[in-house]
Design an enzyme around this catalytic site. Structure first.
Site, short mmCIF file in Angstrom:
data_model
loop_
_atom_site.label_atom_id
_atom_site.label_comp_id
_atom_site.label_asym_id
_atom_site.label_seq_id
_atom_site.Cartn_x
_atom_site.Cartn_y
_atom_site.Cartn_z
N GLU A 87 38.17 22.05 15.72
CA GLU A 87 37.57 21.19 16.69
C GLU A 87 37.48 19.71 16.21
OE1 GLU A 87 33.95 21.27 14.58
OE2 GLU A 87 36.06 21.43 13.63
N GLU A 134 37.45 18.61 12.87
CA GLU A 134 38.35 18.81 12.15
C GLU A 134 38.23 19.78 10.83
OE1 GLU A 134 41.06 14.87 12.29
OE2 GLU A 134 39.11 14.52 11.29
#
Length: 813
Positions: A438, A441
């Site tokens: 997401e 990271e």
């Protein structure tokens, strides 16, 4: 290299010249990027170079001096050695509010002398210029000397640098190099003496602080962590100009230095200010600011300076390396890489400032870095070479949204955006709704912020597809977005929230993949995931219902949800309870609870673990929500302005705990992470534009029209359930259509009566997005749909799936 003695002379340890150089610099054919940095701790100025070109100048902080990479030292040779950052009192100002030229006035605490420095870059050479004027007690100045001390970190690191003293055109200067990147430092008056040494052992700093005099004059220091120092005799020269030049070879660096010094500094300053005046800030946004537009002007200029000057359109995330003072060469990337997420934020902010041409350069650059499958590397060097390898779906969706915005503004020029958008949308169809990482990271699964970008990106792609005659593709992409949106709340919420007793149902940070889904992690319990960067010994596995962030606000930003949606409102209560931090400068929010990416609890630098701190950009995201909801967003504009440094740089994170003066950490002021963070400056500029317009600038009209509830109903109804090999389903509601999708051309053989009747359908191709088959069900249908797939063989028999798939039809109630 043998001809170099005809251009300049190497100097030996005694300062005498000798003939042809005895050193062949090391070369490499596998260079990914040439990045050089030098930092003036006394003036808090970064000089950055990418591929031989200086990326302007940056001013990370006045509050927290960092490493000694470039600074001035002063001594009378008998009673003191002064290091500016420690021994002098410094005042900072911009020479002009519309340009990134700075003036720093440093004063001796005893009132005996002051040093005025004006720093800028040569607009036409990769060269930083520093004009220095020393004033004060004449008796003292007649005995003083100034030393320019520089520790080069070329080609991305401090190790493996080499340096020599040189004589060029009759002026003693200094040269450093690593691989194919060179640096030259000199003064318009020439150095009276110079030395090259190894940091901490034989460098000029050690020399001066030993006996207040320059004793060493080493002619070279090779292949190590080096520092160079040049002497200027203040008794003879009270005003002088220093130059630090970069180049892809020795002649380039030396010529840039000498040519820059050949022009009077006052002429450089006039030209520098003139050049910046041509890139005027969007003054109409100043009315929405609460500081008279000061941070707006700085933010606009910061964005422009982060575009590489060799690879046009490449905008890096920051010129800084978070906690760079405590890091070695192992962290080559830092933030001077391209992330498409951060870059599109930058380009969108420049659109908000009216800079359509700059945003188009960014889009075309992204098109040149797009992979054949439509994706983008997680991040990459400015030449397009990938760095990290994660798959982040929002980083594929954001370029589509940027393309759509430019298209709607008639800002694409002659650039045909359709193939670029078509490929990116195809990649989203292949992987969505599950992302490997997401926006922070770290974690795989169903992310509200990622899916907000994916839905918006697919709708924008569908609009572009229809405009280019691809009607079927447009409908297919819309249906895919509708399917994600229809399941969004089920995929990304918990009904068993534990963070706030009054709210059981709310959005979570991310819901991890289930068994059989892409990126599933079987080593953790179901509905759980690991949080990176936790302190050793701390709990690092958490259930999804235990972790929240405010990424769901992206659903409101793009128009997928209304600001007053009850689920949004309830989720914000959980966010404020878990993540909100009050500071003397205004409220701010952490990324998510249990975050470990930040300064340690004792104030120490992040070293792979720590405590996540509050991010000013999240105050901007909350302000956008408040604007959409009709709330008070102005106090958050003020907060962002006050979170910035004295030089107007917005940090990635602020210190959000009680002060630790010994670590120079104060509540609401910059922590040790990246500064400036370009994403934060972009968010601030877009916030001012949104406030000026009275509407969220990032809102996408066609997305809002499709999904935002009006009078209790949406304009569309999803009637599809989508099956793919990567994400199979086992149930479908009666009355819905089972859509089977695949990247290649295929046919489906199926039955709804246990093979008493056999049906066969050839898939419809929709270009790079693949192909699909629809199997409709009736409102009263029950039972099981059984099917298998076959793909055409290349000159041989078909390739079969090799098994039957069963999907149960359940009542629609």
């Amino acid at each position: 290299m043998s001809d170099l003695s005809t251009s300049y002379r190497w100097l030996d340890d005694d300062g005498a010249a000798f003939g042809a150089p005895g050193l062949e610099p090391r070369w490499t054919s596998s260079r990914k990027d040439a990045v050089g940095t030098a930092y003036s701790a006394s003036s808090c100025v970064w000089y950055t170079l990418s591929h031989g070109t200086l990326n302007e100048i940056y001013y990370p902080t006045i509050d927290r001096p960092q490493t000694r990479d470039m600074e001035l030292l002063f001594t009378d040779g008998e009673t003191f050695v002064h290091e500016e950052k420690r021994d002098l009192e410094c005042a900072f100002e911009y020479v002009d509010g519309d340009a990134l030229a700075v003036r720093l006035v440093s004063r001796d605490r005893g009132g005996r002398y002051k040093v005025t420095k004006v720093i800028l870059s040569n607009p036409h050479f990769p060269t930083v210029l520093m004009h220095v004027k020393v004033e004060g007690d004449e008796e003292l100045l007649s005995r003083m000397k100034c030393y320019a001390l520089l520790a080069p970190h070329l080609d991305g690191g401090g190790a493996g640098n080499s340096a020599r003293s040189v004589d060029v055109a009759g002026k003693r200067s200094l040269m450093a190099w690593k691989n194919r990147t060179y640096l030259a430092m000199g003064a318009d008056c020439g150095f009276t003496r110079s030395s090259c040494g190894y940091v901490g052992a034989s460098d000029g700093y050690q020399d001066l602080f030993d006996d207040m005099r320059m004793t060493w004059q080493f002619g070279s220091a090779l292949d190590g962590n080096v520092a160079v120092m040049g002497e200027i005799d203040i008794s003879r020269k009270r005003e002088f100009t220093l130059a630090i030049a970069f180049g892809d070879g020795p002649h380039a660096a030396l010529a840039g230095m000498m040519q820059s010094l050949a022009t009077p500094f006052v002429d450089h300053l006039k030209r520098f200010l003139l050049q910046w005046s041509r890139a005027a800030s969007p003054e109409r946004l100043a009315a929405a600011a609460t500081d008279g537009g000061t941070l707006m002007r700085i933010s606009h200029n910061v964005l422009l300076t982060h575009e590489d000057k060799t690879f046009s359109g490449a905008f890096i995330a920051s010129a800084s390396i978070p906690w760079g003072a405590s890091k070695g060469d192992s962290d080559l990337g830092g933030y001077h890489l391209v992330w498409t997420r951060d870059m599109v934020q930058t380009a969108s902010a420049l659109l908000a400032c009216g800079r359509t041409d700059t945003a188009l350069r960014a889009l075309v650059y992204l098109a040149c870095t797009q992979r054949p499958d439509g994706s983008f590397a997680q991040n990459f060097w400015i030449d397009g070479t990938p760095y990290w390898q994660g798959i982040q779906l929002d980083e594929v969706a954001f370029p589509i949204i940027l393309a759509w915005r430019l298209w709607k503004l008639n800002g694409l020029g002659s650039f045909n955006v359709f193939p670029f958008v078509e490929r990116a949308a195809a990649f989203l169809v292949k992987y969505a709704p599950i992302t490997q990482q997401e926006r922070w990271e770290e974690t795989a699964g169903y992310s509200p912020s990622t899916l907000a970008a994916v839905i918006a990106g697919l709708i924008c792609a569908a609009d572009i597809a229809r405009a280019h005659g691809a009607t079927e593709l447009g409908g297919f992409l819309e249906s895919y977005a509708d399917w994600i949106e229809a399941h969004l709340d089920d995929w990304t919420t918990t009904n068993d929230g534990i963070l706030l007793s009054d709210v059981k149902r709310h959005y979570v940070r991310v819901w991890p993949p289930c068994a059989g889904e892409p990126f599933h992690d079987p080593s953790v319990p179901e509905a759980s995931f690991r949080i990176a960067n936790r302190e050793p010994g701390e709990k690092y596995e958490f259930q999804a219902c235990e972790v929240v962030d405010a990424g769901f606000l992206e659903l409101v930003r793009y128009g997928i949800r209304r600001a007053d949606d009850p689920l949004i409102v309830d989720s914000l209560k959980v966010v404020d309870h878990s993540l909100k931090v009050e500071t003397p400068y205004g409220p701010c929010w952490r990324r998510y609870n249990h975050d470990g990416y930040g300064q340690k609890k004792d104030g120490g630098a992040y070293e792979g673990w720590g405590q996540g701190r509050a991010w000013p950009l999240l105050a901007g995201e909350r302000a956008h929500y408040e604007l959409a909801a009709g709330g008070d967003y102005k106090l958050l504009i003020t907060a962002m302005e006050r979170f910035s440094s004295k030089g107007g740089m917005l940090p990635e994170q602020i210190w959000d705990a009680p002060d630790i003066p010994s670590e120079s950490l104060h509540l609401g002021r910059s922590a040790g992470a990246a500064q400036p963070l370009v994403w934060a400056h972009s968010e601030y500029l877009k916030l001012l534009r949104s406030a000026s317009d009275g509407r969220v600038f990032d809102r996408i009209a066609i997305v809002e029209e499709r999904y935002a509830v009006q009078k209790g109903e949406r304009r569309f109804k999803n009637h599809h359930e989508i099956y793919s090999e990567a994400r199979p389903i086992t149930r479908i509601r009666a009355g819905y259509t089972l859509r089977i999708v695949d990247a290649g051309h295929f046919r489906v053989v199926y039955s709804t009566d246990n093979w008493a009747t056999v049906n066969q359908t050839i898939a419809n191709m929709v270009g790079p997005a693949g192909s699909y088959v629809d199997i409709a069900t009736s409102a009263k249908q029950a039972g099981v749909i059984v099917f298998t797939l076959a793909w055409p063989g290349e000159g041989g028999p078909d390739r079969w799936l090799g098994r039957n798939v069963e999907v149960t039809v359940v009542p629609s109630t």
